[in-house]
Design an enzyme around this catalytic site. Structure first.
Site, short mmCIF file in Angstrom:
data_model
loop_
_atom_site.label_atom_id
_atom_site.label_comp_id
_atom_site.label_asym_id
_atom_site.label_seq_id
_atom_site.Cartn_x
_atom_site.Cartn_y
_atom_site.Cartn_z
N CYS A 161 0.84 -1.21 0.00
CA CYS A 161 0.00 0.00 0.00
C CYS A 161 0.87 1.26 0.00
CB CYS A 161 -0.92 -0.04 1.22
SG CYS A 161 -1.80 1.49 1.55
N CYS A 173 0.10 3.76 2.78
CA CYS A 173 0.57 3.20 4.06
C CYS A 173 2.05 3.47 4.25
CB CYS A 173 0.31 1.70 4.14
SG CYS A 173 -1.43 1.21 4.08
#
Length: 147
Positions: free
Chosen positions: A69, A72
């Site tokens: 991600c 993230c």
């Protein structure tokens, strides 16, 4: 004597009682000797996460994330910065949703990064999406009871 606060050791999973006026003194786990609140983000396993969510009196902010991600990974330095800033009043930890998909299902995580704030055994606040360190800190300060 100050009232004791329950804190789960992120290393061994033992629940410790720490006097509230000793949080800034760098308390250590009575079982394994690990530092309880040093301002570092820890990667948790599902069992330790469940125990900490259920037992901890000190606010606990969990980042549900995955290595693939982009947002993230982009938010990770800000999350670490917020952990240093909020210690010893709050603790920040992460759980990898790719390694532990049942945990994200259990907590109804629909998108990542997702931040869940816990205190005294209950969810206090939830936020989806990457945010800067100042907003992470504000999320904790505005929604948790800090010692």
């Amino acid at each position: 004597m100050a009232s004791p606060l329950k804190m789960t050791c992120f290393e061994c999973g033992a629940v410790n009682r720490v006097p509230s006026d000793k949080l800034s003194a760098g308390p250590k786990c009575g079982t394994c000797g690990a530092r309880m609140n040093d301002g570092k983000v820890r990667e948790l396993d599902p069992a330790t996460l469940a125990k900490a969510m259920k037992n901890d009196d000190v606010p606990l902010l969990i980042d549900f994330w995955a290595p693939w991600c982009g947002p993230c990974r982009q938010m990770a330095p800000a999350f670490q910065q917020a952990a240093r800033s909020l210690a010893p009043q709050a603790r920040l930890a992460k759980i990898n949703t790719e390694d532990h998909p049942k945990v994200s299902q259990k907590h109804n995580i629909r998108g990542i990064p997702a931040l869940l704030l816990y205190q005294n055994g209950r969810e206090v606040k939830r936020h989806a999406g990457a945010i800067p360190a100042q907003m992470i800190e504000a999320l904790v300060r505005n929604n948790a009871k800090l010692s």
